[in-house]
Design a protein around this motif. Structure first.
Motif, PDB file in Angstrom:
ATOM      1  N   UNK A  45       0.826  -1.198   0.000  1.00  0.00           N
ATOM      2  CA  UNK A  45       0.000   0.000   0.000  1.00  0.00           C
ATOM      3  C   UNK A  45       0.863   1.251   0.000  1.00  0.00           C
ATOM      4  N   UNK A  46       0.530   2.177  -0.895  1.00  0.00           N
ATOM      5  CA  UNK A  46       1.326   3.403  -1.003  1.00  0.00           C
ATOM      6  C   UNK A  46       0.399   4.612  -1.061  1.00  0.00           C
ATOM      7  N   UNK A  47       0.512   5.471  -0.067  1.00  0.00           N
ATOM      8  CA  UNK A  47      -0.175   6.763  -0.063  1.00  0.00           C
ATOM      9  C   UNK A  47       0.795   7.893  -0.392  1.00  0.00           C
ATOM     10  N   UNK A  48       2.004   7.815   0.166  1.00  0.00           N
ATOM     11  CA  UNK A  48       2.948   8.927   0.154  1.00  0.00           C
ATOM     12  C   UNK A  48       4.046   8.709  -0.876  1.00  0.00           C
ATOM     13  N   UNK A  49       3.752   9.072  -2.123  1.00  0.00           N
ATOM     14  CA  UNK A  49       4.700   8.907  -3.229  1.00  0.00           C
ATOM     15  C   UNK A  49       5.751  10.010  -3.225  1.00  0.00           C
ATOM     16  N   UNK A  50       6.892   9.724  -3.837  1.00  0.00           N
ATOM     17  CA  UNK A  50       7.961  10.713  -3.950  1.00  0.00           C
ATOM     18  C   UNK A  50       7.756  11.665  -5.121  1.00  0.00           C
ATOM     19  N   UNK A  51       7.246  11.152  -6.260  1.00  0.00           N
ATOM     20  CA  UNK A  51       7.217  11.988  -7.461  1.00  0.00           C
ATOM     21  C   UNK A  51       5.862  12.020  -8.165  1.00  0.00           C
ATOM     22  N   UNK A  52       4.849  11.408  -7.592  1.00  0.00           N
ATOM     23  CA  UNK A  52       3.499  11.456  -8.164  1.00  0.00           C
ATOM     24  C   UNK A  52       2.534  11.864  -7.051  1.00  0.00           C
ATOM     25  N   UNK A  53       1.341  12.310  -7.399  1.00  0.00           N
ATOM     26  CA  UNK A  53       0.410  12.792  -6.375  1.00  0.00           C
ATOM     27  C   UNK A  53       0.108  11.724  -5.310  1.00  0.00           C
ATOM     28  N   UNK A  89       9.396   0.400  -2.302  1.00  0.00           N
ATOM     29  CA  UNK A  89      10.213   0.822  -3.437  1.00  0.00           C
ATOM     30  C   UNK A  89      10.200  -0.284  -4.483  1.00  0.00           C
ATOM     31  N   UNK A  90      10.703   0.020  -5.665  1.00  0.00           N
ATOM     32  CA  UNK A  90      10.803  -1.020  -6.698  1.00  0.00           C
ATOM     33  C   UNK A  90      11.607  -2.186  -6.165  1.00  0.00           C
ATOM     34  N   UNK A  91      12.770  -1.889  -5.586  1.00  0.00           N
ATOM     35  CA  UNK A  91      13.633  -2.947  -5.053  1.00  0.00           C
ATOM     36  C   UNK A  91      12.950  -3.696  -3.914  1.00  0.00           C
ATOM     37  N   UNK A  92      12.244  -2.991  -3.051  1.00  0.00           N
ATOM     38  CA  UNK A  92      11.552  -3.624  -1.929  1.00  0.00           C
ATOM     39  C   UNK A  92      10.445  -4.557  -2.376  1.00  0.00           C
ATOM     40  N   UNK A  93       9.676  -4.128  -3.373  1.00  0.00           N
ATOM     41  CA  UNK A  93       8.590  -4.963  -3.897  1.00  0.00           C
ATOM     42  C   UNK A  93       9.156  -6.210  -4.571  1.00  0.00           C
ATOM     43  N   UNK A  94      10.170  -6.028  -5.408  1.00  0.00           N
ATOM     44  CA  UNK A  94      10.772  -7.179  -6.086  1.00  0.00           C
ATOM     45  C   UNK A  94      11.382  -8.152  -5.086  1.00  0.00           C
ATOM     46  N   UNK A  95      12.053  -7.647  -4.046  1.00  0.00           N
ATOM     47  CA  UNK A  95      12.648  -8.514  -3.024  1.00  0.00           C
ATOM     48  C   UNK A  95      11.568  -9.282  -2.264  1.00  0.00           C
ATOM     49  N   UNK A 130      -4.234  -2.001 -27.425  1.00  0.00           N
ATOM     50  CA  UNK A 130      -4.093  -0.541 -27.354  1.00  0.00           C
ATOM     51  C   UNK A 130      -2.642  -0.089 -27.411  1.00  0.00           C
ATOM     52  N   UNK A 131      -1.701  -1.044 -27.506  1.00  0.00           N
ATOM     53  CA  UNK A 131      -0.283  -0.696 -27.599  1.00  0.00           C
ATOM     54  C   UNK A 131       0.346  -0.305 -26.277  1.00  0.00           C
ATOM     55  N   UNK A 132      -0.360  -0.531 -25.166  1.00  0.00           N
ATOM     56  CA  UNK A 132       0.145  -0.139 -23.843  1.00  0.00           C
ATOM     57  C   UNK A 132       0.032  -1.291 -22.852  1.00  0.00           C
ATOM     58  N   UNK A 133       1.057  -1.441 -22.027  1.00  0.00           N
ATOM     59  CA  UNK A 133       1.023  -2.369 -20.898  1.00  0.00           C
ATOM     60  C   UNK A 133       0.702  -1.573 -19.638  1.00  0.00           C
ATOM     61  N   UNK A 134      -0.064  -2.194 -18.743  1.00  0.00           N
ATOM     62  CA  UNK A 134      -0.376  -1.560 -17.476  1.00  0.00           C
ATOM     63  C   UNK A 134       0.727  -1.894 -16.467  1.00  0.00           C
ATOM     64  N   UNK A 135       1.012  -0.954 -15.565  1.00  0.00           N
ATOM     65  CA  UNK A 135       2.088  -1.127 -14.596  1.00  0.00           C
ATOM     66  C   UNK A 135       1.628  -0.714 -13.206  1.00  0.00           C
ATOM     67  N   UNK A 136       2.358  -1.182 -12.210  1.00  0.00           N
ATOM     68  CA  UNK A 136       2.222  -0.706 -10.843  1.00  0.00           C
ATOM     69  C   UNK A 136       3.281   0.369 -10.636  1.00  0.00           C
ATOM     70  N   UNK A 137       2.967   1.373  -9.848  1.00  0.00           N
ATOM     71  CA  UNK A 137       3.932   2.447  -9.598  1.00  0.00           C
ATOM     72  C   UNK A 137       4.437   2.321  -8.162  1.00  0.00           C
ATOM     73  N   UNK A 138       5.716   1.957  -7.966  1.00  0.00           N
ATOM     74  CA  UNK A 138       6.269   1.892  -6.619  1.00  0.00           C
ATOM     75  C   UNK A 138       6.439   3.294  -6.038  1.00  0.00           C
ATOM     76  N   UNK A 139       6.738   3.378  -4.756  1.00  0.00           N
ATOM     77  CA  UNK A 139       6.856   4.679  -4.092  1.00  0.00           C
ATOM     78  C   UNK A 139       7.943   5.546  -4.739  1.00  0.00           C
ATOM     79  N   UNK A 140       8.966   4.916  -5.287  1.00  0.00           N
ATOM     80  CA  UNK A 140      10.054   5.658  -5.936  1.00  0.00           C
ATOM     81  C   UNK A 140       9.901   5.720  -7.453  1.00  0.00           C
ATOM     82  N   UNK A 141       8.713   5.382  -7.946  1.00  0.00           N
ATOM     83  CA  UNK A 141       8.457   5.445  -9.371  1.00  0.00           C
ATOM     84  C   UNK A 141       8.553   6.884  -9.888  1.00  0.00           C
ATOM     85  N   UNK A 142       9.030   7.019 -11.100  1.00  0.00           N
ATOM     86  CA  UNK A 142       9.171   8.294 -11.777  1.00  0.00           C
ATOM     87  C   UNK A 142      10.218   9.209 -11.145  1.00  0.00           C
ATOM     88  N   UNK A 143      11.154   8.612 -10.385  1.00  0.00           N
ATOM     89  CA  UNK A 143      12.226   9.430  -9.807  1.00  0.00           C
ATOM     90  C   UNK A 143      13.514   9.164 -10.561  1.00  0.00           C
TER      91      UNK A 143
END
Length: 143
Positions: A45-53, A89-95, A130-143
């Motif tokens: 669960x992520x409420x407090x993102x670094x680079x997205x709302x 984080x991406x690394x935390x989720x993958x681990x 539609x030419x797009x894959x859907x993704x999950x955004x980790x807390x450090x996504x888009x940084x």
């Protein structure tokens, strides 16, 4: 309807669907998985993102689902892993996913839940109409 309102409704519907699957047994687990295996969960669960709302309900979703899994779903607390905000984080989720795969046995029931932002990226495999894959955004996504 605004995009934000639509996103909130979609997230709530997905959470309700996940809860319904757990409560009624849902499709997927075999009889062996429900009687002889360990019930394991990874809740993100992520409420407090670094680079997205920021979001307001993702951590509530995880807390509610944890309670339901432990009180009604037969999941023991030591088999429910929660990644919240800075831990997701991406690394935390993958681990955490890697650990879950390493620990899970062939008769285990595994539940993975994600509450947070999603996004889309270009589909490089060509399997999306539609030419797009859907993704999950980790807390450090888009940084």
């Amino acid at each position: 309807m605004s995009r934000a309102t639509d996103a909130v409704r979609t997230r709530r519907a997905m959470s309700a669907f996940a809860l319904a699957l757990v409560l009624v047994g849902g499709p997927g687990p075999t009889e062996a998985a429900t009687t002889s295996g360990v019930r394991r969960a990874l809740l993100i669960g992520i409420n407090d993102y670094r680079a997205v709302p920021p979001l307001q309900g993702a951590l509530n979703d995880v807390a509610t689902l944890r309670e339901v899994l432990e009180t009604r779903g037969g999941f023991r607390p030591e088999h429910v892993v929660v990644l919240a905000d800075a831990q997701a984080t991406r690394a935390g989720i993958l681990a955490a996913l890697y650990r879950l795969v390493q620990q899970a046995g062939s008769h285990d029931l595994v539940h993975v839940h994600y509450s947070g932002h999603g996004s889309q990226v270009d589909d490089v495999s060509g399997d999306e109409s539609d030419g797009l894959d859907e993704t999950l955004v980790p807390v450090d996504g888009r940084t």
